[in-house]
Write a protein that holds these residues in place. Structure first.
Motif, PDB file in Angstrom:
ATOM      1  N   ARG A   1       0.829  -1.207   0.000  1.00 58.23           N
ATOM      2  CA  ARG A   1       0.000   0.000   0.000  1.00 58.23           C
ATOM      3  C   ARG A   1       0.866   1.261   0.000  1.00 58.23           C
ATOM      4  N   ASN A   2       1.907   1.265   0.822  1.00 59.36           N
ATOM      5  CA  ASN A   2       2.804   2.426   0.867  1.00 59.36           C
ATOM      6  C   ASN A   2       3.463   2.663  -0.488  1.00 59.36           C
ATOM      7  N   LEU A   3       3.894   1.592  -1.125  1.00 58.87           N
ATOM      8  CA  LEU A   3       4.510   1.734  -2.453  1.00 58.87           C
ATOM      9  C   LEU A   3       3.503   2.265  -3.469  1.00 58.87           C
ATOM     10  N   LEU A   4       2.276   1.758  -3.399  1.00 62.55           N
ATOM     11  CA  LEU A   4       1.246   2.224  -4.327  1.00 62.55           C
ATOM     12  C   LEU A   4       0.898   3.687  -4.083  1.00 62.55           C
ATOM     13  N   ARG A   5       0.855   4.099  -2.845  1.00 61.85           N
ATOM     14  CA  ARG A   5       0.591   5.518  -2.533  1.00 61.85           C
ATOM     15  C   ARG A   5       1.689   6.415  -3.091  1.00 61.85           C
ATOM     16  N   ASP A   6       2.911   5.876  -3.152  1.00 59.46           N
ATOM     17  CA  ASP A   6       4.036   6.621  -3.726  1.00 59.46           C
ATOM     18  C   ASP A   6       4.069   6.522  -5.250  1.00 59.46           C
ATOM     19  N   GLY A   7       3.100   5.803  -5.825  1.00 62.10           N
ATOM     20  CA  GLY A   7       3.036   5.660  -7.276  1.00 62.10           C
ATOM     21  C   GLY A   7       3.998   4.624  -7.829  1.00 62.10           C
ATOM     22  N   ASP A   8       4.490   3.726  -6.987  1.00 57.73           N
ATOM     23  CA  ASP A   8       5.490   2.749  -7.410  1.00 57.73           C
ATOM     24  C   ASP A   8       4.864   1.351  -7.539  1.00 57.73           C
ATOM     25  N   GLN A   9       4.041   1.201  -8.540  1.00 55.42           N
ATOM     26  CA  GLN A   9       3.354  -0.067  -8.807  1.00 55.42           C
ATOM     27  C   GLN A   9       4.333  -1.197  -9.071  1.00 55.42           C
ATOM     28  N   ASP A  10       5.381  -0.917  -9.836  1.00 53.49           N
ATOM     29  CA  ASP A  10       6.355  -1.966 -10.166  1.00 53.49           C
ATOM     30  C   ASP A  10       7.039  -2.527  -8.922  1.00 53.49           C
ATOM     31  N   SER A  11       7.380  -1.664  -7.990  1.00 53.98           N
ATOM     32  CA  SER A  11       8.014  -2.135  -6.755  1.00 53.98           C
ATOM     33  C   SER A  11       7.043  -2.936  -5.905  1.00 53.98           C
ATOM     34  N   ALA A  12       5.762  -2.568  -5.931  1.00 54.57           N
ATOM     35  CA  ALA A  12       4.755  -3.337  -5.184  1.00 54.57           C
ATOM     36  C   ALA A  12       4.646  -4.747  -5.755  1.00 54.57           C
ATOM     37  N   ILE A  13       4.640  -4.860  -7.073  1.00 56.84           N
ATOM     38  CA  ILE A  13       4.588  -6.173  -7.723  1.00 56.84           C
ATOM     39  C   ILE A  13       5.853  -6.967  -7.396  1.00 56.84           C
ATOM     40  N   LYS A  14       6.990  -6.308  -7.483  1.00 58.00           N
ATOM     41  CA  LYS A  14       8.263  -6.979  -7.187  1.00 58.00           C
ATOM     42  C   LYS A  14       8.291  -7.490  -5.753  1.00 58.00           C
ATOM     43  N   LEU A  15       7.852  -6.669  -4.808  1.00 55.78           N
ATOM     44  CA  LEU A  15       7.823  -7.077  -3.403  1.00 55.78           C
ATOM     45  C   LEU A  15       6.906  -8.280  -3.211  1.00 55.78           C
ATOM     46  N   LEU A  16       5.721  -8.240  -3.808  1.00 54.41           N
ATOM     47  CA  LEU A  16       4.789  -9.366  -3.703  1.00 54.41           C
ATOM     48  C   LEU A  16       5.420 -10.635  -4.251  1.00 54.41           C
ATOM     49  N   ARG A  17       6.074 -10.536  -5.388  1.00 57.40           N
ATOM     50  CA  ARG A  17       6.684 -11.716  -6.011  1.00 57.40           C
ATOM     51  C   ARG A  17       7.867 -12.241  -5.206  1.00 57.40           C
TER      52      ARG A  17
ATOM     53  N   THR B   1       1.915 -12.309 -13.948  1.00 56.06           N
ATOM     54  CA  THR B   1       0.554 -11.897 -14.290  1.00 56.06           C
ATOM     55  C   THR B   1      -0.319 -11.836 -13.039  1.00 56.06           C
ATOM     56  N   GLY B   2      -0.255 -12.866 -12.228  1.00 57.42           N
ATOM     57  CA  GLY B   2      -1.030 -12.885 -10.994  1.00 57.42           C
ATOM     58  C   GLY B   2      -0.632 -11.752 -10.061  1.00 57.42           C
ATOM     59  N   GLY B   3       0.657 -11.495  -9.967  1.00 60.77           N
ATOM     60  CA  GLY B   3       1.141 -10.398  -9.128  1.00 60.77           C
ATOM     61  C   GLY B   3       0.622  -9.053  -9.603  1.00 60.77           C
ATOM     62  N   TYR B   4       0.640  -8.863 -10.916  1.00 59.03           N
ATOM     63  CA  TYR B   4       0.128  -7.621 -11.497  1.00 59.03           C
ATOM     64  C   TYR B   4      -1.354  -7.443 -11.149  1.00 59.03           C
ATOM     65  N   HIS B   5      -2.144  -8.479 -11.387  1.00 60.48           N
ATOM     66  CA  HIS B   5      -3.584  -8.373 -11.147  1.00 60.48           C
ATOM     67  C   HIS B   5      -3.910  -8.179  -9.664  1.00 60.48           C
ATOM     68  N   LEU B   6      -3.168  -8.835  -8.792  1.00 63.04           N
ATOM     69  CA  LEU B   6      -3.413  -8.663  -7.373  1.00 63.04           C
ATOM     70  C   LEU B   6      -3.071  -7.240  -6.935  1.00 63.04           C
ATOM     71  N   VAL B   7      -1.969  -6.714  -7.418  1.00 66.41           N
ATOM     72  CA  VAL B   7      -1.590  -5.336  -7.072  1.00 66.41           C
ATOM     73  C   VAL B   7      -2.601  -4.345  -7.644  1.00 66.41           C
ATOM     74  N   MET B   8      -3.116  -4.610  -8.830  1.00 67.87           N
ATOM     75  CA  MET B   8      -4.146  -3.724  -9.403  1.00 67.87           C
ATOM     76  C   MET B   8      -5.428  -3.768  -8.570  1.00 67.87           C
ATOM     77  N   ALA B   9      -5.774  -4.939  -8.061  1.00 68.53           N
ATOM     78  CA  ALA B   9      -6.957  -5.059  -7.204  1.00 68.53           C
ATOM     79  C   ALA B   9      -6.748  -4.292  -5.896  1.00 68.53           C
ATOM     80  N   LEU B  10      -5.549  -4.394  -5.331  1.00 63.91           N
ATOM     81  CA  LEU B  10      -5.240  -3.645  -4.115  1.00 63.91           C
ATOM     82  C   LEU B  10      -5.280  -2.145  -4.393  1.00 63.91           C
ATOM     83  N   SER B  11      -4.746  -1.738  -5.496  1.00 57.67           N
ATOM     84  CA  SER B  11      -4.750  -0.323  -5.891  1.00 57.67           C
ATOM     85  C   SER B  11      -6.180   0.186  -6.060  1.00 57.67           C
ATOM     86  N   ALA B  12      -7.035  -0.618  -6.673  1.00 59.40           N
ATOM     87  CA  ALA B  12      -8.431  -0.232  -6.862  1.00 59.40           C
ATOM     88  C   ALA B  12      -9.124  -0.057  -5.508  1.00 59.40           C
TER      89      ALA B  12
END
Length: 126
Positions: free
Chosen positions: A86-102, A110-121
């Motif tokens: 969430r902190n990474l997404l608030r900073d606009g760093d979607q790629d780092s959020a996906i990387k951290l999840l992975r 693909t799953g990481g991307y979609h999960l991060v997009m759902a969290l962002s939404a």
């Protein structure tokens, strides 16, 4: 012995309800290999995670059927990770959020991307 990463990944990878039901039915017939294949074919589960997911299903657990449920499941099993993402997404760093999840799970890109997009939404909806 199941790795924590594999278990978490199984808990956060959406699998359609009919695929879960089919896999449980195959497992109940003793057709474990076919059940694992069915899970893999109907989801993004890897060869290492699908048997863990099947074991969880046969023990009465349910898997998420969409990414909204996957985010909720991740929140329950690793709130710290969700907070960091969430902190990474608030900073606009979607790629780092996906990387951290992975890095913390065995989820595919693909799953990481979609999960991060759902969290962002969910964050945007607040």
């Amino acid at each position: 012995m199941t790795s924590t990463k594999a278990r978490t990944t199984a808990l956060i990878t959406p699998v359609a309800q009919e695929v879960q039901d089919a896999a449980k039915a195959l497992a109940a017939q003793g057709r474990t290999a076919q059940a694992v294949r069915r899970l893999r074919k109907g989801s993004g589960l890897s060869i290492h995670v699908a048997p863990v997911a099947l074991n969880m299903l046969t023990q009465g657990h349910t898997l998420p059927i969409d990414y909204r449920q996957a985010v909720d499941a991740l929140r329950q099993c690793d709130a710290r990770l969700v907070s960091e993402m969430r902190n990474l997404l608030r900073d606009g760093d979607q790629d780092s959020a996906i990387k951290l999840l992975r890095e913390q799970t065995d989820i595919d890109l693909t799953g990481g991307y979609h999960l991060v997009m759902a969290l962002s939404a969910q964050l945007d909806a607040r």
